[in-house]
Design a protein around this motif. Structure first.
Motif, mmCIF file in Angstrom:
data_model
loop_
_atom_site.group_PDB
_atom_site.id
_atom_site.type_symbol
_atom_site.label_atom_id
_atom_site.label_comp_id
_atom_site.label_asym_id
_atom_site.label_seq_id
_atom_site.Cartn_x
_atom_site.Cartn_y
_atom_site.Cartn_z
ATOM 1 N N GLN A 175 0.835 -1.197 0.000
ATOM 2 C CA GLN A 175 0.000 0.000 0.000
ATOM 3 C C GLN A 175 0.876 1.255 0.000
ATOM 4 N N ALA A 176 0.604 2.184 -0.909
ATOM 5 C CA ALA A 176 1.360 3.444 -0.964
ATOM 6 C C ALA A 176 0.834 4.426 0.073
ATOM 7 N N VAL A 177 1.745 5.161 0.687
ATOM 8 C CA VAL A 177 1.386 6.220 1.639
ATOM 9 C C VAL A 177 2.225 7.448 1.320
ATOM 10 N N VAL A 178 1.750 8.610 1.758
ATOM 11 C CA VAL A 178 2.496 9.860 1.585
ATOM 12 C C VAL A 178 3.203 10.183 2.893
ATOM 13 N N VAL A 179 4.507 10.358 2.840
ATOM 14 C CA VAL A 179 5.313 10.702 4.011
ATOM 15 C C VAL A 179 5.793 12.144 3.843
ATOM 16 N N HIS A 180 5.516 12.978 4.826
ATOM 17 C CA HIS A 180 5.837 14.401 4.705
ATOM 18 C C HIS A 180 7.216 14.770 5.250
ATOM 19 N N ASP A 181 7.781 13.934 6.106
ATOM 20 C CA ASP A 181 9.120 14.219 6.626
ATOM 21 C C ASP A 181 9.763 12.886 6.995
ATOM 22 N N LEU A 182 10.367 12.259 6.007
ATOM 23 C CA LEU A 182 10.924 10.924 6.207
ATOM 24 C C LEU A 182 12.080 10.947 7.198
ATOM 25 N N ASP A 183 12.892 11.992 7.176
ATOM 26 C CA ASP A 183 14.010 12.074 8.116
ATOM 27 C C ASP A 183 13.509 12.092 9.560
ATOM 28 N N TYR A 184 12.427 12.810 9.785
ATOM 29 C CA TYR A 184 11.858 12.832 11.137
ATOM 30 C C TYR A 184 11.448 11.427 11.561
ATOM 31 N N LEU A 185 10.764 10.695 10.687
ATOM 32 C CA LEU A 185 10.297 9.355 11.035
ATOM 33 C C LEU A 185 11.451 8.406 11.326
ATOM 34 N N LYS A 186 12.540 8.527 10.589
ATOM 35 C CA LYS A 186 13.714 7.684 10.840
ATOM 36 C C LYS A 186 14.295 7.967 12.226
ATOM 37 N N ASN A 187 14.448 9.247 12.552
ATOM 38 C CA ASN A 187 15.010 9.616 13.855
ATOM 39 C C ASN A 187 14.058 9.254 14.991
ATOM 40 N N MET A 188 12.757 9.450 14.753
ATOM 41 C CA MET A 188 11.766 9.073 15.762
ATOM 42 C C MET A 188 11.840 7.580 16.053
#
Length: 714
Positions: free
Chosen positions: A315-328
């Motif tokens: 399933q495709a999703v839109v990620v608005h700040d991938l760097d934030y998600l990696k660090n989180m």
């Protein structure tokens, strides 16, 4: 014989004829003069009556008297209008609210009157549940009697809390799934359905940054930052104490929770940086997201939240700040390895803050005190005193919007008001189409395409069409369960609202999905549906009323409408998006606006900068020009213009005063996160670029609002 008879007369007959002729000549001249004089006097009377009947008359309807009182209370006419029109129109405005915020409060008061009126509804209907919810919200005795018991029950369902009860060490992702799906609480990120950022704008899951409970900022003084942290720590300690936690343990868990929040905040990238790096969003699959941010069980959490959808790893999703998600994800993994109980406390602290409106007075007072302290630290005026009735109106409106929409619209936006508003919008739209023909930086093909986009634009006013059908509105509340206590009713409302929003995206719906409530005051343009929306709550006094002088409606509501129309062309102004346009002329006008705005003194030392702010300012200038053009055209076709009594303003001056009235706001309330210019610039910038303003207020050449050079992008 006949001929002779006509030509020959006896001499005695010729003499009287000559005498009569000599007498009749001066008489005829006198009669002609009298007739001409009578004609002149008569035409003068007619002309005087015509001019008198077509000249501006004072509007003395009740609506105009109320508007006059409003204008007199908010303006300072002793200020020279050519140098400070903002103070001229807004200097005496009381309170910290903008004109829009004041209108929003008025709309909520109207909704409160609707909810307070005794009525009976069909059993099980959305209206019945809305009114029951409102009454249970007002029943503070029952809420106080329940105490913290309902909240403790919620915490136990989530596995407990190490600082206040037995804690069952549940799987982290299981707790996160429950928070997201059952409580609409997102402690580490937000997940919601929205239109795809590229055509065809189909619904797609969006993963975005969380909404932090603490007003931290990217650039903040260390002293202010420390004070905010200290106040928030005090608040978290209060929450732990109210739930019976050990003070030392509560202090430790609260400190770690704040540390987690601070680190998450540091992972964020400012919007300007994302724009500069052209990384506003990325489209990835859930499987790819799982690899990049493995601490979160993305598939199970998203599936639990979006139960109406069937999700898979592809399933495709839109990620608005991938760097934030990696660090989180990395931070969560660190906490799970060392202090999973602290991670549980962090999630519980956030949930309690979210649920505070539904809790007893001790929790609400702790929250109110925190908000007051934070307002002081941020240099903002204190919030108004807590009003339980208004709080209940807000919660009822949020959870039961479709059921209450028809009631509000019938009360505030009847057929005559809607017809007048639609007529105003049509005139504004026609003025924009005409104006597009004169833009020197547009090539002919782009001009035709732009005019076609305006022609094809849809408009919706008042409320969504489905909300005006009671049967359809009631169907949305079949899953709402009220009781056994107000917190459970509150949570049922949260779940029903979330399910309703998701379902509205997934249904093949022929109409636009509204993003505001009918009593809201925000107009907007939807790119995905190519529709502009004006809620009933916006088209109200002091911005609009069918009985107002046209100058008021065009200056206030008309300029708002024109501004939303210009948002159709936002993307056209970005560099490289209009290859066939005269880019030199376009850049010249943008630079002209930037220089002109930068020359104005700005309150608080704020600076004018950023392309987004420039576009917003260009829309302000263009909206005023379009509204003025539409108003002038209406004056040519319809006579009988009116003005407000005792205000000593011509209709044209009233037009500009009404425009400025929309922007009224105390200077100290400007939020640094606002995407608009300060209110003084939103008034002075457009007026200084409008020659008609200087003419009607007789501004001397060189005055602040009568510069030697003007810019006009639109």
């Amino acid at each position: 014989m006949g001929t002779l008879w006509s030509q020959e007369r006896p001499p005695e007959e010729e003499q009287p004829t000559e005498q009569r002729s000599r007498w009749w000549a001066p008489a005829r001249r006198l009669l002609t003069a009298v007739l001409l004089l009578g004609l002149f006097l008569g035409s003068s009377v007619v002309l005087f009556y015509f001019l008198w009947s077509c000249g501006p008359r004072p509007c003395k309807t009740p609506a105009c008297w109320r508007l006059l009182k409003y204008y007199q209370a908010s303006g300072n006419t002793s200020v020279p209008p050519c140098t400070d029109f903002f103070s001229y129109a807004c200097a005496e405005a009381e309170g910290a609210n903008t004109s829009f915020q004041a209108l929003a409060e008025e709309n909520k008061s109207r909704l409160q009157k609707i909810l307070d009126a005794p009525r009976s509804w069909p059993p099980g209907s959305g209206e019945e549940k809305a009114f029951q919810f409102y009454r249970s919200c007002l029943d503070t005795d029952a809420i106080e009697a329940a105490g913290a018991g309902p909240l403790r029950q919620v915490i136990e369902e989530l596995g407990g809390w190490p600082v206040s009860s037995n804690w069952t060490s549940l799987d982290f992702n299981r707790t996160l799934r429950l928070l997201m799906s059952q409580y609409d609480h997102f402690p580490f990120f937000r997940a919601y359905l929205g239109p795809h950022p590229t055509p065809s704008h189909s619904p797609i899951i969006q993963i975005d940054q969380p909404e932090f409970d603490v007003p931290l900022k990217q650039k903040q003084e260390q002293k202010i930052y420390a004070q905010i942290v200290r106040e928030y720590l005090t608040y978290l300690n209060q929450l732990g104490s109210l739930l019976g936690g050990d003070p030392i343990q509560v202090q430790q868990h609260a400190s770690v929770s704040i540390s987690i929040t601070s680190r998450l905040f540091q992972f964020l990238r400012p919007l300007e940086q994302q724009q500069a790096q052209e990384k506003l969003f990325r489209i990835v699959t859930i499987e790819q997201l799982q690899e990049m941010a493995p601490a979160i069980d993305w598939l199970s959490c998203l599936q639990a939240t979006f139960t109406q959808m069937s999700l898979s790893p592809s399933q495709a999703v839109v990620v608005h700040d991938l760097d934030y998600l990696k660090n989180m994800s990395q931070l969560v993994e660190e906490q799970l390895s060392n202090h999973s109980d602290f991670l549980q406390s962090h999630m519980i602290f956030g949930l309690v803050g979210t649920l505070s409106p539904a809790l007893n007075s001790a929790f609400r007072e702790a929250r109110r005190l925190l908000n007051r302290k934070l307002q002081e630290l941020m240099g903002r005026p204190p919030t108004p005193a807590y009003d339980r009735g208004m709080q209940c109106v807000e919660e009822t409106g949020a959870f039961f919007e479709p059921a209450l929409a028809a009631l509000f619209v019938r009360e505030a936006f009847g057929p005559s008001t809607q017809s007048a508003a639609m007529d105003l919008f049509t005139t504004i739209k026609d003025a924009l189409v005409t104006r597009l023909q004169r833009l020197p930086w547009m090539d002919e093909e782009t001009r035709k395409e732009a005019q076609d986009r305006v022609t094809r634009l849809q408009v919706e006013m008042g409320a969504p069409g489905g909300a005006m059908t009671p049967a359809l509105a009631s169907q949305k509340y079949s899953e709402v369960r009220l009781g056994p206590n107000f917190l459970q009713s509150f949570l049922s409302g949260i779940r029903a609202r979330r399910a309703r929003i998701i379902q509205s995206f997934l249904e093949p719906f022929p109409h636009h999905r509204w993003q505001v409530s009918p009593w809201g005051v925000k107009a907007y343009y939807s790119v995905s549906d190519h529709v502009v929306v004006f809620p009933a709550g916006l088209l109200q006094p002091p911005f609009f009323h069918p009985a107002y002088p046209r100058a008021v409606n065009f200056g206030a509501a008309g300029s708002i409408m024109a501004r939303e129309l210009l948002h159709i062309f936002d993307q056209l102004l970005f560099s490289g998006n209009c290859l066939a346009c005269d880019t030199y002329a376009l850049e010249r006008e943008l630079q002209c606006l930037e220089r002109g705005y930068a020359a104005f003194p700005s309150p608080g030392g704020t600076s004018f900068g950023g392309f987004h702010l420039l576009l917003e300012s260009a829309a302000d200038v263009g909206a005023l020009a379009i509204a003025l053009q539409a108003y002038n055209k209406r004056l040519l076709w319809r006579r009988g213009e009116a003005t407000l009594p005792n205000l000593d303003l011509t209709p044209q001056q009233l037009f500009f005063r009404s425009y400025a009235q929309v922007m009224c706001r105390e200077l100290s309330t400007q939020d640094s996160q606002d995407t608009q210019s300060p209110p003084t610039l939103r008034v002075h910038g457009p007026l200084s670029n409008t020659l008609a303003f200087s003419r009607h207020f007789q501004c001397p050449q060189g005055a602040l609002l009568n510069p030697s050079h003007r810019c006009q992008l639109w």
